[in-house]
Design a protein around this motif. Structure first.
Motif, PDB file in Angstrom:
ATOM      1  N   LEU A 268       0.828  -1.216   0.000  1.00  0.00           N
ATOM      2  CA  LEU A 268       0.000   0.000   0.000  1.00  0.00           C
ATOM      3  C   LEU A 268       0.859   1.261   0.000  1.00  0.00           C
ATOM      4  O   LEU A 268       0.599   2.206  -0.755  1.00  0.00           O
ATOM      5  CB  LEU A 268      -0.931   0.009   1.222  1.00  0.00           C
ATOM      6  CG  LEU A 268      -2.178  -0.866   1.144  1.00  0.00           C
ATOM      7  CD1 LEU A 268      -2.907  -0.861   2.486  1.00  0.00           C
ATOM      8  CD2 LEU A 268      -3.114  -0.384   0.043  1.00  0.00           C
ATOM      9  N   ILE A 269       1.895   1.270   0.841  1.00  0.00           N
ATOM     10  CA  ILE A 269       2.775   2.440   0.921  1.00  0.00           C
ATOM     11  C   ILE A 269       3.548   2.626  -0.386  1.00  0.00           C
ATOM     12  O   ILE A 269       3.733   3.750  -0.867  1.00  0.00           O
ATOM     13  CB  ILE A 269       3.752   2.306   2.114  1.00  0.00           C
ATOM     14  CG1 ILE A 269       2.986   2.270   3.445  1.00  0.00           C
ATOM     15  CG2 ILE A 269       4.750   3.452   2.125  1.00  0.00           C
ATOM     16  CD1 ILE A 269       2.136   3.488   3.715  1.00  0.00           C
ATOM     17  N   THR A 270       3.998   1.508  -0.971  1.00  0.00           N
ATOM     18  CA  THR A 270       4.713   1.575  -2.254  1.00  0.00           C
ATOM     19  C   THR A 270       3.817   2.156  -3.336  1.00  0.00           C
ATOM     20  O   THR A 270       4.238   3.024  -4.114  1.00  0.00           O
ATOM     21  CB  THR A 270       5.194   0.169  -2.674  1.00  0.00           C
ATOM     22  OG1 THR A 270       5.996  -0.380  -1.626  1.00  0.00           O
ATOM     23  CG2 THR A 270       6.005   0.227  -3.963  1.00  0.00           C
ATOM     24  N   PHE A 271       2.564   1.696  -3.382  1.00  0.00           N
ATOM     25  CA  PHE A 271       1.598   2.197  -4.357  1.00  0.00           C
ATOM     26  C   PHE A 271       1.352   3.693  -4.157  1.00  0.00           C
ATOM     27  O   PHE A 271       1.299   4.472  -5.103  1.00  0.00           O
ATOM     28  CB  PHE A 271       0.285   1.419  -4.236  1.00  0.00           C
ATOM     29  CG  PHE A 271      -0.815   1.929  -5.121  1.00  0.00           C
ATOM     30  CD1 PHE A 271      -0.787   1.713  -6.493  1.00  0.00           C
ATOM     31  CD2 PHE A 271      -1.882   2.638  -4.583  1.00  0.00           C
ATOM     32  CE1 PHE A 271      -1.794   2.189  -7.323  1.00  0.00           C
ATOM     33  CE2 PHE A 271      -2.893   3.118  -5.394  1.00  0.00           C
ATOM     34  CZ  PHE A 271      -2.847   2.893  -6.772  1.00  0.00           C
ATOM     35  N   LEU A 272       1.260   4.079  -2.896  1.00  0.00           N
ATOM     36  CA  LEU A 272       1.034   5.487  -2.563  1.00  0.00           C
ATOM     37  C   LEU A 272       2.198   6.358  -3.030  1.00  0.00           C
ATOM     38  O   LEU A 272       2.001   7.444  -3.586  1.00  0.00           O
ATOM     39  CB  LEU A 272       0.828   5.624  -1.054  1.00  0.00           C
ATOM     40  CG  LEU A 272       0.534   7.017  -0.510  1.00  0.00           C
ATOM     41  CD1 LEU A 272      -0.817   7.495  -1.016  1.00  0.00           C
ATOM     42  CD2 LEU A 272       0.548   7.015   1.005  1.00  0.00           C
ATOM     43  N   LEU A 273       3.423   5.877  -2.820  1.00  0.00           N
ATOM     44  CA  LEU A 273       4.608   6.626  -3.247  1.00  0.00           C
ATOM     45  C   LEU A 273       4.678   6.745  -4.771  1.00  0.00           C
ATOM     46  O   LEU A 273       5.175   7.739  -5.302  1.00  0.00           O
ATOM     47  CB  LEU A 273       5.877   5.955  -2.719  1.00  0.00           C
ATOM     48  CG  LEU A 273       6.110   6.066  -1.206  1.00  0.00           C
ATOM     49  CD1 LEU A 273       7.244   5.165  -0.773  1.00  0.00           C
ATOM     50  CD2 LEU A 273       6.389   7.506  -0.808  1.00  0.00           C
ATOM     51  N   CYS A 274       4.177   5.713  -5.450  1.00  0.00           N
ATOM     52  CA  CYS A 274       4.190   5.738  -6.924  1.00  0.00           C
ATOM     53  C   CYS A 274       3.176   6.742  -7.479  1.00  0.00           C
ATOM     54  O   CYS A 274       3.323   7.209  -8.616  1.00  0.00           O
ATOM     55  CB  CYS A 274       3.892   4.348  -7.488  1.00  0.00           C
ATOM     56  SG  CYS A 274       5.221   3.162  -7.204  1.00  0.00           S
ATOM     57  N   LEU A 275       2.155   7.072  -6.690  1.00  0.00           N
ATOM     58  CA  LEU A 275       1.136   8.020  -7.155  1.00  0.00           C
ATOM     59  C   LEU A 275       1.708   9.414  -7.336  1.00  0.00           C
ATOM     60  O   LEU A 275       1.321  10.144  -8.242  1.00  0.00           O
ATOM     61  CB  LEU A 275      -0.032   8.074  -6.161  1.00  0.00           C
ATOM     62  CG  LEU A 275      -0.999   6.896  -6.168  1.00  0.00           C
ATOM     63  CD1 LEU A 275      -2.059   7.089  -5.095  1.00  0.00           C
ATOM     64  CD2 LEU A 275      -1.675   6.737  -7.539  1.00  0.00           C
ATOM     65  N   GLY A 276       2.621   9.794  -6.451  1.00  0.00           N
ATOM     66  CA  GLY A 276       3.211  11.131  -6.578  1.00  0.00           C
ATOM     67  C   GLY A 276       3.457  11.777  -5.235  1.00  0.00           C
ATOM     68  O   GLY A 276       2.935  11.346  -4.202  1.00  0.00           O
ATOM     69  N   ILE A 277       4.238  12.835  -5.249  1.00  0.00           N
ATOM     70  CA  ILE A 277       4.661  13.517  -4.023  1.00  0.00           C
ATOM     71  C   ILE A 277       3.498  14.196  -3.311  1.00  0.00           C
ATOM     72  O   ILE A 277       3.439  14.244  -2.088  1.00  0.00           O
ATOM     73  CB  ILE A 277       5.788  14.542  -4.338  1.00  0.00           C
ATOM     74  CG1 ILE A 277       6.389  15.116  -3.041  1.00  0.00           C
ATOM     75  CG2 ILE A 277       5.293  15.677  -5.219  1.00  0.00           C
ATOM     76  CD1 ILE A 277       7.420  14.283  -2.426  1.00  0.00           C
ATOM     77  N   LYS A 278       2.529  14.713  -4.080  1.00  0.00           N
ATOM     78  CA  LYS A 278       1.421  15.449  -3.470  1.00  0.00           C
ATOM     79  C   LYS A 278       0.557  14.528  -2.623  1.00  0.00           C
ATOM     80  O   LYS A 278       0.228  14.830  -1.472  1.00  0.00           O
ATOM     81  CB  LYS A 278       0.574  16.112  -4.563  1.00  0.00           C
ATOM     82  CG  LYS A 278      -0.490  17.043  -4.027  1.00  0.00           C
ATOM     83  CD  LYS A 278      -1.267  17.703  -5.154  1.00  0.00           C
ATOM     84  CE  LYS A 278      -2.356  18.624  -4.602  1.00  0.00           C
ATOM     85  NZ  LYS A 278      -3.155  19.233  -5.691  1.00  0.00           N
TER      86      LYS A 278
END
Length: 205
Positions: A64-74
């Motif tokens: 989940l955290i990896t996916f979140l980081l891939c979404l973008g900095i914002k």
């Protein structure tokens, strides 16, 4: 040298994220009323013959955290702000409620039969390593230098302020928890939750 430092940093974050993620399963088990009450698909399993422990909750959290980081900095910054606010609130809760409980019960954790420094120098170094481990991640603040208006002034202030706040909160939480439950009786997997549980405060758990 830069190559070695870079990969050491990745190793540091990998170990740090894994250690934090693996803490979710024992706390969930405590929330459900014990390891046996945890649903099978959430519980840890040991692979037969290999001795490798598989932790589904930790794996899902990392994904989940990896996916979140891939979404973008914002998006990740927004979630980070929420998580940080929750973390600080929980630590303040531990300090206030645990402090009240400690003063009410007489800080039984500090009545040590064997005196201070029971594990000698080795114990001191082990404790220091764990404390040092808690501060992993502050170096990542420097990677946001390009987003800061005045990095030469703002970054040192930001890092030193964050370090000071975390240092004070960590020390107060540690002082409260060790005062509630003797250090040798703390559950290493769920030290804070089990400290409140030992006093029958399930709502705090």
């Amino acid at each position: 040298v830069a190559w070695l430092v870079g990969w050491s940093l990745i190793l540091e974050y990998t170990i740090g994220a894994s250690a934090v993620a693996r803490g979710i399963t024992p706390n969930l088990a405590l929330f459900f009323g014990g390891q046996d009450n945890l649903p099978s698909f959430l519980a840890r399993h040991t692979l037969p013959g290999l001795g490798i422990v598989v932790d589904p909750c930790a794996a899902v959290l990392i994904i989940l955290i990896t996916f979140l980081l891939c979404l973008g900095i914002k998006e990740s910054s927004t979630v980070q702000s929420i998580v940080t606010t929750v973390n600080v609130s929980v630590m303040l809760f531990i300090i206030v409620v645990g402090g009240y409980l400690g003063f009410k019960t007489g800080w039984v954790g500090y009545e040590l039969p064997s005196g201070y420094f029971p594990y000698g120098v080795n114990g001191m170094f082990s404790g220091s390593a764990i404390v040092f481990f808690s501060y992993i991640g502050f170096d990542s603040v420097t990677s946001t230098a390009e987003e800061v208006k005045n990095p030469q002034r703002d970054l040192p202030i930001g890092i030193s302020t964050a370090l000071a706040i975390c240092c004070v909160l960590y020390m107060l939480v540690s002082a409260v928890i060790v005062g509630l439950v003797p250090y040798y009786a703390l559950n290493p997997d769920t030290p804070i939750s089990s400290a409140f549980s030992s006093y029958g405060m399930e709502w705090a758990v």
